[in-house]
Motif scaffolding. Structure first.
Motif, PDB file in Angstrom:
ATOM      1  N   LYS A   2      20.354  47.581  73.966  1.00 18.65           N
ATOM      2  CA  LYS A   2      19.663  48.503  73.082  1.00 18.65           C
ATOM      3  C   LYS A   2      18.169  48.406  73.320  1.00 18.65           C
ATOM      4  O   LYS A   2      17.633  47.309  73.512  1.00 18.65           O
ATOM      5  CB  LYS A   2      19.947  48.170  71.620  1.00 18.65           C
ATOM      6  CG  LYS A   2      21.421  48.205  71.244  1.00 18.65           C
ATOM      7  CD  LYS A   2      21.592  47.757  69.811  1.00 18.65           C
ATOM      8  CE  LYS A   2      23.053  47.726  69.408  1.00 18.65           C
ATOM      9  NZ  LYS A   2      23.236  47.253  68.033  1.00 18.65           N
ATOM     10  N   PHE A   3      17.483  49.531  73.327  1.00 18.05           N
ATOM     11  CA  PHE A   3      16.040  49.491  73.430  1.00 18.05           C
ATOM     12  C   PHE A   3      15.454  50.718  72.781  1.00 18.05           C
ATOM     13  O   PHE A   3      16.140  51.704  72.547  1.00 18.05           O
ATOM     14  CB  PHE A   3      15.567  49.358  74.881  1.00 18.05           C
ATOM     15  CG  PHE A   3      16.124  50.412  75.795  1.00 18.05           C
ATOM     16  CD1 PHE A   3      15.452  51.591  75.977  1.00 18.05           C
ATOM     17  CD2 PHE A   3      17.318  50.198  76.449  1.00 18.05           C
ATOM     18  CE1 PHE A   3      15.951  52.557  76.816  1.00 18.05           C
ATOM     19  CE2 PHE A   3      17.820  51.160  77.300  1.00 18.05           C
ATOM     20  CZ  PHE A   3      17.143  52.345  77.486  1.00 18.05           C
ATOM     21  N   LYS A   4      14.171  50.643  72.471  1.00 18.37           N
ATOM     22  CA  LYS A   4      13.529  51.740  71.765  1.00 18.37           C
ATOM     23  C   LYS A   4      12.227  52.128  72.425  1.00 18.37           C
ATOM     24  O   LYS A   4      11.447  51.285  72.845  1.00 18.37           O
ATOM     25  CB  LYS A   4      13.244  51.365  70.305  1.00 18.37           C
ATOM     26  CG  LYS A   4      14.497  51.155  69.483  1.00 18.37           C
ATOM     27  CD  LYS A   4      14.160  51.062  68.011  1.00 18.37           C
ATOM     28  CE  LYS A   4      15.428  50.945  67.184  1.00 18.37           C
ATOM     29  NZ  LYS A   4      15.157  50.981  65.751  1.00 18.37           N
ATOM     30  N   ASP A 229      12.507  41.548  62.915  1.00 17.70           N
ATOM     31  CA  ASP A 229      13.266  40.393  63.397  1.00 17.70           C
ATOM     32  C   ASP A 229      14.743  40.738  63.509  1.00 17.70           C
ATOM     33  O   ASP A 229      15.441  40.297  64.432  1.00 17.70           O
ATOM     34  CB  ASP A 229      13.068  39.198  62.459  1.00 17.70           C
ATOM     35  CG  ASP A 229      11.666  38.635  62.550  1.00 17.70           C
ATOM     36  OD1 ASP A 229      11.019  38.837  63.590  1.00 17.70           O
ATOM     37  OD2 ASP A 229      11.228  37.986  61.581  1.00 17.70           O
ATOM     38  N   ALA A 230      15.236  41.546  62.558  1.00 17.30           N
ATOM     39  CA  ALA A 230      16.645  41.939  62.581  1.00 17.30           C
ATOM     40  C   ALA A 230      16.943  42.795  63.810  1.00 17.30           C
ATOM     41  O   ALA A 230      17.994  42.642  64.448  1.00 17.30           O
ATOM     42  CB  ALA A 230      16.996  42.701  61.307  1.00 17.30           C
ATOM     43  N   GLU A 231      16.041  43.695  64.157  1.00 16.56           N
ATOM     44  CA  GLU A 231      16.234  44.531  65.338  1.00 16.56           C
ATOM     45  C   GLU A 231      16.232  43.694  66.609  1.00 16.56           C
ATOM     46  O   GLU A 231      17.042  43.906  67.522  1.00 16.56           O
ATOM     47  CB  GLU A 231      15.149  45.605  65.401  1.00 16.56           C
ATOM     48  CG  GLU A 231      15.347  46.726  64.406  1.00 16.56           C
ATOM     49  CD  GLU A 231      14.208  47.715  64.425  1.00 16.56           C
ATOM     50  OE1 GLU A 231      14.487  48.924  64.375  1.00 16.56           O
ATOM     51  OE2 GLU A 231      13.039  47.295  64.485  1.00 16.56           O
ATOM     52  N   LYS A 232      15.319  42.733  66.671  1.00 16.75           N
ATOM     53  CA  LYS A 232      15.284  41.850  67.834  1.00 16.75           C
ATOM     54  C   LYS A 232      16.584  41.063  67.961  1.00 16.75           C
ATOM     55  O   LYS A 232      17.137  40.918  69.056  1.00 16.75           O
ATOM     56  CB  LYS A 232      14.098  40.886  67.719  1.00 16.75           C
ATOM     57  CG  LYS A 232      12.738  41.559  67.806  1.00 16.75           C
ATOM     58  CD  LYS A 232      11.631  40.549  67.576  1.00 16.75           C
ATOM     59  CE  LYS A 232      10.259  41.217  67.590  1.00 16.75           C
ATOM     60  NZ  LYS A 232       9.170  40.238  67.285  1.00 16.75           N
ATOM     61  N   LYS A 233      17.072  40.593  66.824  1.00 14.02           N
ATOM     62  CA  LYS A 233      18.329  39.833  66.812  1.00 14.02           C
ATOM     63  C   LYS A 233      19.494  40.694  67.279  1.00 14.02           C
ATOM     64  O   LYS A 233      20.425  40.204  67.931  1.00 14.02           O
ATOM     65  CB  LYS A 233      18.592  39.295  65.405  1.00 14.02           C
ATOM     66  CG  LYS A 233      19.795  38.370  65.302  1.00 14.02           C
ATOM     67  CD  LYS A 233      19.943  37.828  63.890  1.00 14.02           C
ATOM     68  CE  LYS A 233      21.156  36.919  63.779  1.00 14.02           C
ATOM     69  NZ  LYS A 233      21.302  36.378  62.390  1.00 14.02           N
ATOM     70  N   ASP A 234      19.443  41.982  66.950  1.00 12.16           N
ATOM     71  CA  ASP A 234      20.513  42.903  67.334  1.00 12.16           C
ATOM     72  C   ASP A 234      20.397  43.394  68.774  1.00 12.16           C
ATOM     73  O   ASP A 234      21.226  44.184  69.234  1.00 12.16           O
ATOM     74  CB  ASP A 234      20.528  44.110  66.398  1.00 12.16           C
ATOM     75  CG  ASP A 234      21.079  43.763  65.021  1.00 12.16           C
ATOM     76  OD1 ASP A 234      21.758  42.726  64.907  1.00 12.16           O
ATOM     77  OD2 ASP A 234      20.825  44.530  64.077  1.00 12.16           O
ATOM     78  N   GLY A 235      19.363  42.950  69.484  1.00  9.62           N
ATOM     79  CA  GLY A 235      19.238  43.291  70.898  1.00  9.62           C
ATOM     80  C   GLY A 235      18.313  44.439  71.230  1.00  9.62           C
ATOM     81  O   GLY A 235      18.215  44.853  72.389  1.00  9.62           O
ATOM     82  N   TRP A 236      17.603  44.970  70.226  1.00  6.63           N
ATOM     83  CA  TRP A 236      16.664  46.059  70.496  1.00  6.63           C
ATOM     84  C   TRP A 236      15.436  45.543  71.239  1.00  6.63           C
ATOM     85  O   TRP A 236      14.973  44.429  70.997  1.00  6.63           O
ATOM     86  CB  TRP A 236      16.221  46.724  69.207  1.00  6.63           C
ATOM     87  CG  TRP A 236      17.287  47.522  68.532  1.00  6.63           C
ATOM     88  CD1 TRP A 236      18.091  47.133  67.517  1.00  6.63           C
ATOM     89  CD2 TRP A 236      17.668  48.865  68.851  1.00  6.63           C
ATOM     90  NE1 TRP A 236      18.958  48.141  67.161  1.00  6.63           N
ATOM     91  CE2 TRP A 236      18.728  49.212  67.966  1.00  6.63           C
ATOM     92  CE3 TRP A 236      17.234  49.808  69.787  1.00  6.63           C
ATOM     93  CZ2 TRP A 236      19.336  50.464  68.003  1.00  6.63           C
ATOM     94  CZ3 TRP A 236      17.837  51.050  69.819  1.00  6.63           C
ATOM     95  CH2 TRP A 236      18.877  51.369  68.931  1.00  6.63           C
ATOM     96  N   LYS A 237      14.904  46.370  72.127  1.00  2.76           N
ATOM     97  CA  LYS A 237      13.677  46.056  72.851  1.00  2.76           C
ATOM     98  C   LYS A 237      12.802  47.291  72.874  1.00  2.76           C
ATOM     99  O   LYS A 237      13.298  48.418  72.920  1.00  2.76           O
ATOM    100  CB  LYS A 237      13.986  45.615  74.289  1.00  2.76           C
ATOM    101  CG  LYS A 237      14.801  44.338  74.388  1.00  2.76           C
ATOM    102  CD  LYS A 237      15.092  43.988  75.839  1.00  2.76           C
ATOM    103  CE  LYS A 237      15.926  42.713  75.933  1.00  2.76           C
ATOM    104  NZ  LYS A 237      16.234  42.367  77.351  1.00  2.76           N
TER     105      LYS A 237
END
Length: 331
Positions: A2-4, A229-237
């Motif tokens: 996942k990335f943004k 932090d939650a997004e980072k934990k979920d694999g977002w970049k």
């Protein structure tokens, strides 16, 4: 993976809040410290309750505090009239010249939609946290009864609770200062005289961060080019850092185009090319390939513009100037 690619996104970790003094916003007797802004619906005090009387008009009426607030815990009880829509404004401003009120509103909704406790940007951006983000909270509202609302606003983080249930968890792009205001919404003739009521309104101004660790509602963020932090934990970049061209290059070159693109204030802009396909700098692509992914981004374009997001790009197959072969999502 996942990335943004984000021009607006997230953040949130806070230490515990120190004890701070709670004050009443309403003295239970009269409207001292409050003022009516626009509209002509009636506000009155009855038995220790602020009553807003609905009037058949196209314009909402607002009763606002004379004092402004930035970081606070706001608590109040509210009874919404049958079939009415109302709300409590926070961090709100009023343009006296244009007679325009704008700012965040904590929703009060007696309709079947059931979005009480959601967050709406009145007179400006519209819904920021509709309860489509947290549908389990739609059934918490008690029709025809007193409902207890709690709002915690600290810097970019705003959270609401309805009858003890966490409803909204919002990270705004800006931190604003403004008044608190009660709304009597514009209404039709069939709602003439129906009343909204508020009581037990208190505010605690905050000078240290409160503890948001017990929040349970999904977090929605509008911060600029940041991940929670939650997004980072979920694999977002972040696909773009919001500041430089790092990670990007021209589709037909090894570096970033020298013209046709600009980076400013966290926004990546492609400039007009006079209608030419991939002219004035050409397309840009990521410096690394992606296969399986979820992509999210915010976009805006001027009238007449034609653009898109390309994926599964092969920069070598198409030999045309500035434009690779691809699959694309057009705007």
């Amino acid at each position: 993976m996942k990335f943004k690619l984000l021009f607006v996104i997230c953040l949130a970790l806070f230490p515990a809040m120190k004890a701070q003094k709670t004050k009443s916003l309403f003295n239970g007797k009269n409207l001292k410290g409050w003022q009516v802004l626009i509209g002509d619906a009636e506000f009155k005090v009855e038995d220790g309750v602020i009553v807003g009387v609905s009037k058949a008009t196209r314009q909402s009426t607002f009763l606002a505090t004379k004092k402004e607030y930035t970081n606070f815990i706001l608590e109040y009880e509210m009874m919404v009239g049958e079939g009415l829509n109302t709300g409590v404004q926070i961090r709100t401003q009023f343009d006296d010249v244009k007679k325009h009120l704008f700012g965040l509103q904590v929703e009060g909704d007696d309709s079947e939609r059931g979005w009480t406790g959601g967050i709406y940007d009145q007179g400006r951006k519209g819904w920021r946290y509709p309860l489509t983000y947290n549908p389990n909270a739609k059934n918490v509202f008690r029709k025809g009864q007193w409902n207890r609302i709690k709002v915690v606003a600290y810097e970019n983080h705003i959270a609401t609770w309805l009858n003890g249930v966490h409803v909204a968890d919002l990270l705004e792009e800006t931190v604003e200062t403004g008044f608190i205001a009660l709304q009597v919404h514009s209404a039709g003739k069939d709602k003439e005289g129906v009343e909204n009521k508020w009581r037990n309104m208190t505010i605690t101004e905050l000078n240290t961060a409160p503890d948001f660790s017990q929040t349970t509602a999904p977090t929605i963020s509008y911060l600029t080019n940041k991940l929670t932090d939650a997004e980072k934990k979920d694999g977002w970049k972040l696909l773009w850092d919001g500041k430089t061209s790092q990670g990007w290059r021209g589709a037909k070159r090894d570096d970033f185009p020298e013209k046709g693109w600009s980076i400013s204030d966290g926004i990546l802009t492609v400039h007009a090319s006079g209608g030419g396909e991939s002219e004035n700098g050409g397309d840009i692509v990521t410096t690394r390939p992606y296969k399986n992914f979820i992509l999210e981004l915010d976009f805006k374009f001027t009238k007449g513009a034609n653009s898109g997001i390309k994926y599964f790009v092969d920069t070598d197959l198409n030999k045309a100037k500035g434009r690779p072969l691809d699959v694309s999502f057009k705007f």
